[in-house]
Write a protein that holds these residues in place. Structure first.
Motif, PDB file in Angstrom:
ATOM      1  N   ILE B 144     -14.153  -6.148  11.136  1.00 53.10           N
ATOM      2  CA  ILE B 144     -13.933  -6.796   9.833  1.00 53.10           C
ATOM      3  C   ILE B 144     -13.509  -8.240  10.054  1.00 53.10           C
ATOM      4  N   PRO B 145     -14.242  -9.198   9.517  1.00 50.63           N
ATOM      5  CA  PRO B 145     -13.846 -10.599   9.670  1.00 50.63           C
ATOM      6  C   PRO B 145     -12.498 -10.859   9.012  1.00 50.63           C
ATOM      7  N   PHE B 147     -11.369 -13.143   7.050  1.00 51.46           N
ATOM      8  CA  PHE B 147     -11.298 -13.510   5.630  1.00 51.46           C
ATOM      9  C   PHE B 147     -11.589 -12.318   4.728  1.00 51.46           C
ATOM     10  N   VAL B 148     -12.344 -11.336   5.254  1.00 50.09           N
ATOM     11  CA  VAL B 148     -12.592 -10.118   4.476  1.00 50.09           C
ATOM     12  C   VAL B 148     -11.304  -9.299   4.369  1.00 50.09           C
ATOM     13  N   THR B 151      -8.890 -11.173   2.007  1.00 40.10           N
ATOM     14  CA  THR B 151      -9.242 -11.079   0.588  1.00 40.10           C
ATOM     15  C   THR B 151      -9.038  -9.667   0.071  1.00 40.10           C
ATOM     16  N   LEU B 152      -9.423  -8.664   0.861  1.00 37.87           N
ATOM     17  CA  LEU B 152      -9.254  -7.282   0.405  1.00 37.87           C
ATOM     18  C   LEU B 152      -7.773  -6.919   0.281  1.00 37.87           C
ATOM     19  N   VAL B 154      -5.373  -9.000  -0.482  1.00 35.69           N
ATOM     20  CA  VAL B 154      -4.907  -9.639  -1.714  1.00 35.69           C
ATOM     21  C   VAL B 154      -5.307  -8.783  -2.902  1.00 35.69           C
ATOM     22  N   LEU B 155      -6.552  -8.310  -2.879  1.00 37.27           N
ATOM     23  CA  LEU B 155      -7.036  -7.463  -3.983  1.00 37.27           C
ATOM     24  C   LEU B 155      -6.191  -6.201  -4.111  1.00 37.27           C
ATOM     25  N   GLN B 159      -3.169  -7.809  -6.306  1.00 39.16           N
ATOM     26  CA  GLN B 159      -3.846  -7.707  -7.593  1.00 39.16           C
ATOM     27  C   GLN B 159      -3.687  -6.323  -8.215  1.00 39.16           C
ATOM     28  N   LEU B 258      -9.319 -19.943   8.211  1.00 39.28           N
ATOM     29  CA  LEU B 258      -9.736 -19.056   7.120  1.00 39.28           C
ATOM     30  C   LEU B 258      -8.548 -18.385   6.438  1.00 39.28           C
ATOM     31  N   TYR B 261      -6.582 -20.572   4.201  1.00 41.61           N
ATOM     32  CA  TYR B 261      -7.344 -20.804   2.970  1.00 41.61           C
ATOM     33  C   TYR B 261      -7.184 -19.625   2.008  1.00 41.61           C
ATOM     34  N   VAL B 262      -7.303 -18.402   2.557  1.00 40.59           N
ATOM     35  CA  VAL B 262      -7.209 -17.216   1.705  1.00 40.59           C
ATOM     36  C   VAL B 262      -5.834 -17.103   1.057  1.00 40.59           C
TER      37      VAL B 262
END
Lengths: 273, 316
Positions: B144-145, B147-148, B151-152, B154-155, B159, B258, B261-262
């Motif tokens: 899994i990169p 940034f993936v 982002t996941l 964070v989701l 979120q 990355l 940034y995320v």
């Protein structure tokens, strides 16, 4: 050999799907339909629509094409250049070859993403810049691997025999030496493809790789971040596609390495018997 | 001592080469670099602006003068000023570098803290339940990169479950607790790739070393198992692990861009990405130079550590 089958099938399936994208009768991946932005999945749009009303499934499959074209093109260019360099440096062993080999090592002094960003600043983003910078990044790996393998092979009896038979140097290099060092180079190639997919998607995610509106998994993840609250699934699909592809490539690398490395093959053999 | 001097000298030469490459990069571009930097979206820039930028970047001077000016500037800590807002590049870097370093240090320590014990355990109990599960997790985590994952997470955590803040930064002096909370997610995400690589390397090194004759001898002479593990197995297994740690730092430094940034972490990534987008050449060069030097320094330190652990390397 059995360990190779599953990852090879997976990778083949992904590549075939990407190749067949124009034949699948998908909606145009860049056609916008703002009135139906973020529409939920339906019979015509199996995975729904994104923040510009574009079909997500279509973008996912066309995105595979972008990623794989960039990854395979850069890995192949790097493989050709690096292998040629390593082959010549190890065969002729002149000062020039050693210097050329050493100079490729300088690329390894930079963290890859930063070198890529430097080139993007100079040339502007786009698929061409990506292929250029990724091929440069992977040359040293191929050159090193080939150099080491050819040094081992060049002194062996069958190479000597080919020379005694009067074969020309290019013929010995291409027909005798190269096939015998192909295993490790193939492993390196699969490693480079996997690394290229990761880098391409990362740079596209930052908005500095593939240029919109081209479909790309990195760009899809970037876009889905802005609509995280309304449509979290938009984020999940490209993430899953990317991870699955990289996982399949990595498994293929590991399996290839086991097959190509005589030491681990021997260990496997002795364990079985 | 000789070894240390030689390694430090090599590192110094490499830093000089890196600086030269970074300097030369703009001259390797086919065509007029000033024109290319100014052309956005295919529109041709007007001649006066191009001439001004050429002057600004010193591109009208002879190449050797440009090179000398660049090197003198670097030695004096002058990396030029941003093309966008005339802010000195070095000031921007000194403001933000500590935050990036904090993230890297936290991620590296976390990865080592998880991967070394887990790898040792898996190596000692090969094909056991833990080894199978941990090896599977490592293969998945590697795929899994960053940034993936970021982002996941964070989701999921911010979120959906509202357990963690989605990102941001507070100075440690202002609110230590909040600072560490905000540091946690980015540090974990940065650590994940390194942890997986270190786990695999530690596992195979421990597996290899623990079957050696000298380990059998140590056991046979009745040493306590813990001492055998610490002084005979781990001490010898650590050298390849350190090599891999150094090699992976390049990927880690790139991953930091990355991850920052995320999570909106105000490290070097923010000015770097802004500079690449607006094609602010001096800023990009300054940051690439500083981070690459950092990378070479980390590799130097891991090499010296390896030599301290393993006398055979010092002799070579």
């Amino acid at each position: 050999m059995r360990r190779l089958a599953l990852p090879a099938l997976l990778v083949a399936a992904i590549v075939l799907l990407a190749l067949a994208a124009p034949l699948l009768g998908l909606t145009d991946p860049v056609r916008q339909d703002v009135a139906r932005r973020l529409a939920s999945p339906s019979a015509t749009n199996l995975l729904g629509r994104d923040e510009f009303g574009r079909d997500v499934l279509s973008r996912l499959i066309w995105g595979a094409r972008t990623s794989l074209v960039v990854a395979f093109a850069s890995a192949t260019i790097a493989c050709l250049l690096g292998t040629l360099l390593g082959l010549c440096a190890a065969w002729f062993r002149g000062i020039g070859g050693i210097l050329a080999l050493g100079s490729t090592d300088i690329i390894l002094c930079f963290p890859p993403v930063l070198l890529a960003l430097l080139v993007v600043t100079l040339l502007g983003p786009g698929a061409f810049t990506l292929i250029l910078v990724l091929s440069v990044l992977f040359v040293p790996g191929f050159a090193r691997v080939t150099y080491g393998e050819v040094l081992l092979v060049r002194a062996l009896d069958y190479v000597e025999a080919a020379r005694a038979m009067g074969s020309s140097t290019p013929r010995i290099l291409l027909r005798t030496v190269l096939p015998n060092v192909a295993g490790p180079i193939l492993v390196q190639l699969s490693l480079a493809v996997a690394a290229a997919i990761v880098l391409e998607s990362g740079l596209s995610f930052l908005g500095l790789g593939v240029v919109p509106p081209s479909p790309s998994w990195g760009l899809m993840i970037r876009g889905a971040r802005t609509t995280l609250e309304q449509a979290p699934l938009l984020l999940v699909w490209p993430c899953a596609a990317l991870t699955l592809t990289i996982l399949a490539m990595n498994l293929l690398c590991d399996a290839l390495r086991d097959v190509a490395d005589p030491r681990s093959a021997a260990a496997l053999f002795s364990k079985r018997s | 001592m000789d070894f240390v001097l030689r390694r430090v000298a090599t590192a110094a030469v490499l830093v000089c080469i890196v600086a030269s490459i970074v300097f030369l990069a703009i001259h390797l571009v086919p065509g007029d670099p000033a024109e290319i930097l100014l052309s956005a979206g295919g529109a041709a820039p007007d001649a006066a602006t191009v001439a001004e930028l050429r002057d600004r970047l010193g591109l009208n001077l002879p190449l050797q003068t440009q090179y000398a000016n660049f090197l003198i500037g670097v030695v004096h800590g002058d990396l030029g000023t941003s093309l966008v807002d005339d802010y000195p590049v070095l000031d921007e870097i000194t403001l933000r570098l500590p935050r990036t370093l904090e993230l890297i240090a936290a991620g590296t320590l976390l990865a080592i803290a998880v991967a070394l014990p887990a790898g040792t355990w898996a190596g000692l109990h090969r094909d056991g339940g833990f080894d199978r599960i941990a090896s599977g997790v490592a293969a998945f985590v590697l795929a899994i990169p960053v940034f993936v994952v970021g982002t996941l997470l964070v989701l999921l955590l911010a979120q959906t479950l509202h357990l963690m803040p989605a990102g941001g930064y507070v100075a440690f002096a202002k609110a230590p607790g909040q600072h560490l909370l905000l540091l946690a997610l980015p540090a974990v995400v940065i650590a994940k790739g390194l942890a997986a690589v270190l786990f695999r390397m530690t596992r195979s090194a421990v597996l290899d070393v623990s079957q050696r004759d000298y380990v059998r001898t140590a056991r046979a002479k009745g040493l306590r198992p813990f001492n055998v593990l610490l002084w005979h197995v781990l001490r010898n297994a650590l050298s390849p692990v350190l090599t891999v740690l150094g090699l992976h730092m390049g990927a880690l430094l790139g991953g930091t861009v990355l991850v920052e940034y995320v999570f909106n972490w105000p490290g070097l990534s923010t000015p770097l990405l802004r500079a690449v987008e607006s094609r602010d050449y001096p800023m990009v060069v300054g940051i690439v130079l500083v981070v690459s030097t950092l990378f070479l320094m980390i590799n130097l330190i891991t090499d010296l550590l390896r030599a301290a652990l393993d006398p055979r390397i010092r002799a070579a």
